[in-house]
Design an enzyme around this catalytic site. Structure first.
Site, PDB file in Angstrom:
ATOM      1  N   HIS A 173       0.811  -1.232   0.000  1.00  0.00           N
ATOM      2  CA  HIS A 173       0.000   0.000   0.000  1.00  0.00           C
ATOM      3  C   HIS A 173       0.845   1.285   0.000  1.00  0.00           C
ATOM      4  O   HIS A 173       0.357   2.350   0.363  1.00  0.00           O
ATOM      5  CB  HIS A 173      -0.953  -0.010   1.202  1.00  0.00           C
ATOM      6  N   HIS A 221      -2.644   4.630   9.543  1.00  0.00           N
ATOM      7  CA  HIS A 221      -1.339   5.193   9.906  1.00  0.00           C
ATOM      8  C   HIS A 221      -1.564   6.492  10.678  1.00  0.00           C
ATOM      9  O   HIS A 221      -1.132   7.561  10.254  1.00  0.00           O
ATOM     10  CB  HIS A 221      -0.501   5.452   8.661  1.00  0.00           C
ATOM     11  N   HIS A 248       9.930  -3.837   4.449  1.00  0.00           N
ATOM     12  CA  HIS A 248      10.359  -2.439   4.503  1.00  0.00           C
ATOM     13  C   HIS A 248      10.559  -1.991   5.936  1.00  0.00           C
ATOM     14  O   HIS A 248       9.913  -2.495   6.851  1.00  0.00           O
ATOM     15  CB  HIS A 248       9.419  -1.481   3.766  1.00  0.00           C
ATOM     16  N   GLU A 301       3.475  -5.635   8.786  1.00  0.00           N
ATOM     17  CA  GLU A 301       2.168  -5.426   8.131  1.00  0.00           C
ATOM     18  C   GLU A 301       1.685  -6.701   7.442  1.00  0.00           C
ATOM     19  O   GLU A 301       0.487  -6.885   7.214  1.00  0.00           O
ATOM     20  CB  GLU A 301       2.269  -4.295   7.079  1.00  0.00           C
TER      21      GLU A 301
HETATM   22  C1  DHB Z   1       6.202   3.753   2.979  1.00  0.00           C
HETATM   23  C2  DHB Z   1       5.579   2.531   3.092  1.00  0.00           C
HETATM   24  C3  DHB Z   1       4.484   2.368   3.940  1.00  0.00           C
HETATM   25  O1  DHB Z   1       3.862   1.177   4.125  1.00  0.00           O
HETATM   26  C4  DHB Z   1       3.992   3.456   4.644  1.00  0.00           C
HETATM   27  O2  DHB Z   1       2.883   3.273   5.384  1.00  0.00           O
HETATM   28  C5  DHB Z   1       4.622   4.693   4.548  1.00  0.00           C
HETATM   29  C6  DHB Z   1       5.727   4.835   3.721  1.00  0.00           C
HETATM   30  C7  DHB Z   1       7.359   3.933   2.068  1.00  0.00           C
HETATM   31  O3  DHB Z   1       7.802   2.975   1.429  1.00  0.00           O
HETATM   32  O4  DHB Z   1       7.844   5.060   1.936  1.00  0.00           O
HETATM   33 FE    FE Z   2       2.247   1.209   5.782  1.00  0.00          FE
END
Ligand code: DHB
Ligand code: FE
Length: 280
Positions: free
Chosen positions: A12, A59, A193, A240
């Site tokens: 997402h 978020h 990530h 996540e």
């Molecule tokens: C990024 C990824 C995310 O899942 C998020 O909530 C905010 C930023 C990113 O890759 O920058």
């Molecule tokens: Fe996220």
């Protein structure tokens, strides 16, 4: 009766939404990301699901740190886009399905899962970016959406096991709803990530792809993976991925892969996407 017709999972990444909204989807950096969803947009346009139970995480757009529900189901008639970062996206209002949402709430709560019932809520990139990836930029979203917000932001998130079992309970709930509806369950977020700290920028292709193989073939085993493995292998925001287990739990033990896509990078994140169907 209502039935679960497919499970879909996708990342997402908020920058994907910003790229689309600002007309940058055709740029060399973004083109391969959107290309991975072309088949899916076509497939969905043919399938025309009535309702999507969209499992995502907020978020800090709808919930501040004052109240952080572990599982929250959106029972409203509609949900306004909102966001931190780039701000609310210029996307259509998300139309809900209060009758099915309340049915799922009463069924799942009586199967011993404590959902928080939300009658007013805004939805952020966790929900709207998957909608854009899979439906493009329509004037009106072609499906009703039941948002299911999962806390994966503030420790402790729910276990993979509990998410997997919740998916099974949602399937039982949907299949006991007395209206002829095609319902999909979407799991969103991930893949690897990490946005903060010394390991910011972490991506783990090998682990992501092996995890996805196992999610498809042996979800029971994946449901037993502890949080610490997600943190270690997929980074702090990689957790996540437990939300994909809710989608997987709503399907049969054996599934068919309709489409699978993996791409690095999009912003700071590895993008994963899969469409699964029950085999029969
Ligand atoms: C990024 C990824 C995310 O899942 C998020 O909530 C905010 C930023 C990113 O890759 O920058
Ligand atoms: Fe996220």
């Amino acid at each position: 009766m209502a039935r679960i017709t497919a499970g879909i999972a996708t990342s997402h990444v908020p920058a994907i939404g910003a790229a689309l909204d600002n007309g940058r989807a055709g740029e060399p950096y973004w083109k391969p990301v959107f290309a991975g969803y072309e088949f899916s947009r076509q497939w969905l346009a043919e399938r025309k699901p009535d309702v999507v139970v969209l499992v995502y995480n907020d978020h800090a757009s709808a919930f501040s740190l004052d109240i952080v529900p572990t599982f929250a189901i959106g029972c409203a008639a509609s949900f306004q886009p909102a966001d931190e970062g780039w701000g609310p996206r210029p996307v259509p209002i998300v139309e809900g399905h209060p009758e099915l949402a309340l049915h799922i709430a009463q069924s799942v709560i009586q199967q011993d899962f404590d959902l928080t019932i939300i009658n007013r809520m805004d939805v952020d990139h966790g929900l709207t970016v998957p909608m854009s990836l899979l439906f493009g930029q329509p004037q009106r979203w072609p499906v009703r959406v039941i948002p299911l917000a999962v806390n994966v932001v503030l420790y402790p998130p729910p276990s993979g096991r509990r998410c997997f079992e919740l998916g099974k309970a949602i399937r039982r709930a949907v299949e006991s709803f007395d209206e002829d509806l095609d319902v999909e369950v979407w799991g969103t977020g991930g893949m690897s990530h990490q946005l903060h700290g010394p390991r910011a920028g972490l991506i783990n292709r090998e682990w992501d792809n092996h995890w996805l193989d196992r999610l498809i073939e042996d979800p029971e085993a994946v449901s037993r993976i502890p949080h610490v493995e997600y943190l270690r292998e997929a980074g702090s925001e990689g957790v996540e991925l437990v939300m994909w287990l809710i989608m997987r739990g709503a399907l049969d033990p054996r599934v068919r892969t309709v489409h699978r896509f993996y791409h690095v990078p999009a912003s700071n994140t590895a993008v994963g996407h899969v469409i699964l169907e029950n085999e029969e």
